[in-house]
Design an enzyme around this catalytic site. Structure first.
Site, PDB file in Angstrom:
ATOM      1  N   ASP A   1      -2.285  11.392 109.361  1.00 33.69           N
ATOM      2  CA  ASP A   1      -3.001  12.138 108.319  1.00 33.69           C
ATOM      3  C   ASP A   1      -2.145  13.338 107.937  1.00 33.69           C
ATOM      4  O   ASP A   1      -1.143  13.649 108.592  1.00 33.69           O
ATOM      5  CB  ASP A   1      -4.369  12.591 108.852  1.00 33.69           C
ATOM      6  CG  ASP A   1      -5.296  13.159 107.776  1.00 33.69           C
ATOM      7  OD1 ASP A   1      -5.045  12.915 106.571  1.00 33.69           O
ATOM      8  OD2 ASP A   1      -6.272  13.848 108.132  1.00 33.69           O
ATOM      9  N   HIS A   2      -2.540  14.001 106.878  1.00 40.90           N
ATOM     10  CA  HIS A   2      -1.967  15.296 106.525  1.00 40.90           C
ATOM     11  C   HIS A   2      -2.985  16.383 106.864  1.00 40.90           C
ATOM     12  O   HIS A   2      -4.153  16.281 106.497  1.00 40.90           O
ATOM     13  CB  HIS A   2      -1.644  15.367 105.025  1.00 40.90           C
ATOM     14  CG  HIS A   2      -0.501  14.497 104.616  1.00 40.90           C
ATOM     15  ND1 HIS A   2      -0.501  13.776 103.442  1.00 40.90           N
ATOM     16  CD2 HIS A   2       0.686  14.229 105.223  1.00 40.90           C
ATOM     17  CE1 HIS A   2       0.635  13.107 103.346  1.00 40.90           C
ATOM     18  NE2 HIS A   2       1.370  13.366 104.413  1.00 40.90           N
TER      19      HIS A   2
ATOM     20  N   PHE B   1      -7.519  14.744 103.917  1.00 39.35           N
ATOM     21  CA  PHE B   1      -8.197  13.471 103.612  1.00 39.35           C
ATOM     22  C   PHE B   1      -7.197  12.367 103.273  1.00 39.35           C
ATOM     23  O   PHE B   1      -7.379  11.634 102.307  1.00 39.35           O
ATOM     24  CB  PHE B   1      -9.214  13.652 102.478  1.00 39.35           C
ATOM     25  CG  PHE B   1     -10.284  14.664 102.781  1.00 39.35           C
ATOM     26  CD1 PHE B   1     -11.361  14.339 103.591  1.00 39.35           C
ATOM     27  CD2 PHE B   1     -10.211  15.958 102.276  1.00 39.35           C
ATOM     28  CE1 PHE B   1     -12.348  15.280 103.890  1.00 39.35           C
ATOM     29  CE2 PHE B   1     -11.194  16.902 102.567  1.00 39.35           C
ATOM     30  CZ  PHE B   1     -12.269  16.557 103.374  1.00 39.35           C
ATOM     31  N   HIS B   2      -6.170  12.236 104.106  1.00 35.01           N
ATOM     32  CA  HIS B   2      -5.151  11.213 103.888  1.00 35.01           C
ATOM     33  C   HIS B   2      -4.950  10.322 105.118  1.00 35.01           C
ATOM     34  O   HIS B   2      -3.812  10.101 105.543  1.00 35.01           O
ATOM     35  CB  HIS B   2      -3.813  11.868 103.511  1.00 35.01           C
ATOM     36  CG  HIS B   2      -3.858  12.661 102.252  1.00 35.01           C
ATOM     37  ND1 HIS B   2      -2.921  13.640 101.956  1.00 35.01           N
ATOM     38  CD2 HIS B   2      -4.712  12.638 101.198  1.00 35.01           C
ATOM     39  CE1 HIS B   2      -3.212  14.179 100.778  1.00 35.01           C
ATOM     40  NE2 HIS B   2      -4.292  13.591 100.306  1.00 35.01           N
ATOM     41  N   PRO B   3      -6.008   9.760 105.709  1.00 39.58           N
ATOM     42  CA  PRO B   3      -5.803   8.877 106.860  1.00 39.58           C
ATOM     43  C   PRO B   3      -5.041   7.620 106.461  1.00 39.58           C
ATOM     44  O   PRO B   3      -5.219   7.086 105.363  1.00 39.58           O
ATOM     45  CB  PRO B   3      -7.227   8.552 107.324  1.00 39.58           C
ATOM     46  CG  PRO B   3      -8.069   8.723 106.113  1.00 39.58           C
ATOM     47  CD  PRO B   3      -7.439   9.856 105.346  1.00 39.58           C
TER      48      PRO B   3
END
Length: 566
Positions: free
Chosen positions: A299-300, A473-475
């Site tokens: 993620d980020h 919100f970058h899984p």
């Protein structure tokens, strides 16, 4: 129990699933069932259709799965938010609408992995172009007739955007006119997935609108995939729930799992495909012991560096309820005004050290001081930079808790587990302060609100990150593509060791890309759609792209204000 038969069954109508449904049904002889656990994308619901309302879907559960992580051991044991889209459009229905493709070297790096030679940037660029209609027209890097509407920054935008970009340049970093063009590195305007009429350009609007009336496509909403069905080692269908009703559908050709980086490994594990020891814990019959399913989760992480704004030019008044009816009415009637923008109209990518081969830090600039999900608004005029590292070496996992498809899985990103994570976040905060103290922001910049000017030592910065950093919100990467022992799918998304089953979404990325993930996910689906259809890949692009090759990350000598001494 009802049973129907189709050529393809797609689990998940999100950024990838809608692409596949649209492209596969271009062949009138192919039948497709598209299953979506959420509901329709109601076009009169401002929460998902108005770009400026992007925080609202994250505040409830109608459009958001609202996952939560296990206590994160390096983040004060916080349970951290993990929002994922639910409804036609998936996460493209609730995301921040930033259209960022990633850096060319992300894909070139993928292609160095065994078996992924066809995933170079020049192989991927034609599919980015195929998906896109950019409002200023096509060029060598951008498309002009694709399903996804992309809007560029226009004159008259908030003055803080240009001031923040200019401050980045004054600090010695490059200026770039196109974060998705020749050079991602630097500061400049940010493209966004917004239609010419000021509406969110989700994949439901862009792709499904052209496909949903086709007789060979059946879309079933409120349909929660329970298990993939197998005949031996071949996927033969899907069992799903629609309320209290159980149904099954059979696939003559393939089952395509497009449920995202959390739900795709969850569905595979529930179906008996995953780490054998995990499946045995829940007495799930093992179809295939595939150890990588749910591993390699990435993620980020980002933080908000917030400042008081001395001039009344921020979006602070728009947060007041008495101003919102006018904003909403202009957007609804004309598709213009503050409601028609996501307000992430500028940003950038930098390297914090000269030996970083491509950018390791991303910026989103926002002309108001507020959390991404709409919480903790600062009660004054303010602005902020969202800052985070791009390729953390930390790895997490998604693990099934139960066999009940309504139960959320155990999610652990293991944020900030490595020493490099801490170094990059300290570097990012200090670089941001150097940018913010440049002359371009003098007329606007007041006091630093968060983390605060007194937060300076490594220990103090680490404490701030531990307590305040949030997901971007970058899984991704939890069913990674490749050919090593932990790979789940091959270079065409086919699950290793099984027939008739693919995973096509952000979970198959081997390594997370540099930036937001919606555009890369759409590209991945476009590329694999051609392989499913037996088509030859689009011809490789023949364009130049920037490679630093050891160039200084920052031209300190050209900085208008030199770095502060400790």
């Amino acid at each position: 129990m009802t049973t129907r038969e189709y050529d393809y069954i797609i689990c998940g109508a999100g950024s990838a699933g809608n692409v596949l449904a649209t492209r596969l049904t271009e062949d009138p002889n192919v039948t497709v069932l598209l299953l979506e656990a959420g509901g329709p994308d109601y076009r009169f619901d401002f929460r998902t259709q108005m770009p400026a309302a992007l925080a609202y879907p994250l505040q409830g559960r109608r459009y958001n799965w609202a996952y939560e992580t296990d206590p994160e051991p390096h983040m004060d044991n916080r349970r951290m938010e993990c929002g994922r889209g639910k409804g036609l459009g998936g996460s493209s229905l609730i995301n921040g609408m930033c259209y960022i493709r990633g850096n060319a070297l992300d894909y070139d790096n993928w292609s160095t992995h065994q078996g992924l030679e066809r995933w170079t940037y020049l192989d991927c660029l034609p599919y980015f172009r195929k998906a896109e209609t950019r409002d200023v027209g096509p060029n060598d890097y951008h498309g002009g007739d694709g399903p996804v509407s992309v809007t560029t920054s226009k004159p008259g935008a908030n003055p803080l955007f240009e001031a923040m970009v200019e401050a980045g340049v004054q600090a010695g970093y490059p200026r770039t006119d196109d974060l998705n063009g020749y050079q991602q590195e630097g500061f400049g305007p940010m493209d966004r997935t917004v239609t010419p009429k000021g509406r969110r350009a989700s994949t439901a609007r862009g792709y499904l609108d052209q496909a949903k009336t086709r007789p060979n496509l059946e879309i079933v909403t409120h349909a929660l995939a329970d298990r993939i069905l197998f005949d031996g080692k071949r996927a033969s269908g899907v069992a799903y729930l629609r309320g209290s009703e159980r149904a099954t559908a059979h696939a003559r050709r393939e089952v395509l799992v497009c449920s995202g980086a959390i739900a795709s490994p969850q569905l595979l594990q529930r179906s008996g495909v995953g780490p054998g020891a995990w499946l045995k814990e829940l007495d799930i019959p093992i179809v295939l012991d595939l150890p990588g399913v749910g591993q390699n989760l990435q993620d980020h992480l980002e933080m908000y560096i917030q400042y008081e704004c001395k001039e009344p030019v921020s979006l602070y008044p728009a947060l007041k309820w008495w101003n919102q009816p006018k904003i909403g009415l202009e957007w609804m009637l004309n598709g213009t005004g503050l409601g028609a923008s996501n307000h992430f109209e500028a940003g950038g990518f930098i390297r914090t050290r000269d030996d970083d081969p491509w950018p390791n830090i991303q910026y989103h600039f926002l002309p108001v001081a507020i959390n991404y999900n709409g919480s903790n608004a600062i009660e004054m005029h303010g602005f902020q930079a969202h800052v985070g590292s791009m390729r953390s070496p930390s790895r997490g996992r998604v693990k099934l808790r139960s066999r009940d498809p309504n139960d959320h899985p155990s999610i652990l990103f293991n944020y900030m587990a490595e020493a490099l994570d801490w170094r990059e976040f300290r570097d990012a905060i200090r670089a941001t302060r150097e940018i913010m103290r440049q002359p371009a922001l003098d007329r606007y910049r007041g006091r630093e609100l968060n983390p605060g000017a007194d937060c300076r030592s490594d220990k103090e910065l680490d404490t701030f990150v531990r307590a305040r950093a949030e997901t971007a919100f970058h899984p991704s990467c939890s069913c990674k593509m490749g050919y090593d022992d932990m790979a789940v799918v091959d270079d065409e998304g086919r699950v290793h060791g099984l027939d008739g089953l693919r995973v096509v979404d952000a979970s198959i990325m081997p390594i997370i890309t540099t930036g937001n993930l919606n555009a890369p996910t759409i590209m991945i689906a476009e590329k694999i759609a051609d392989r499913i259809r037996g088509r030859e890949p689009l011809a490789r692009a023949n364009v130049a792209y920037y490679v630093a090759n050891g160039a200084p990350a920052r031209n300190v000598a050209k900085a208008v204000r030199q770095p502060e001494t400790a």
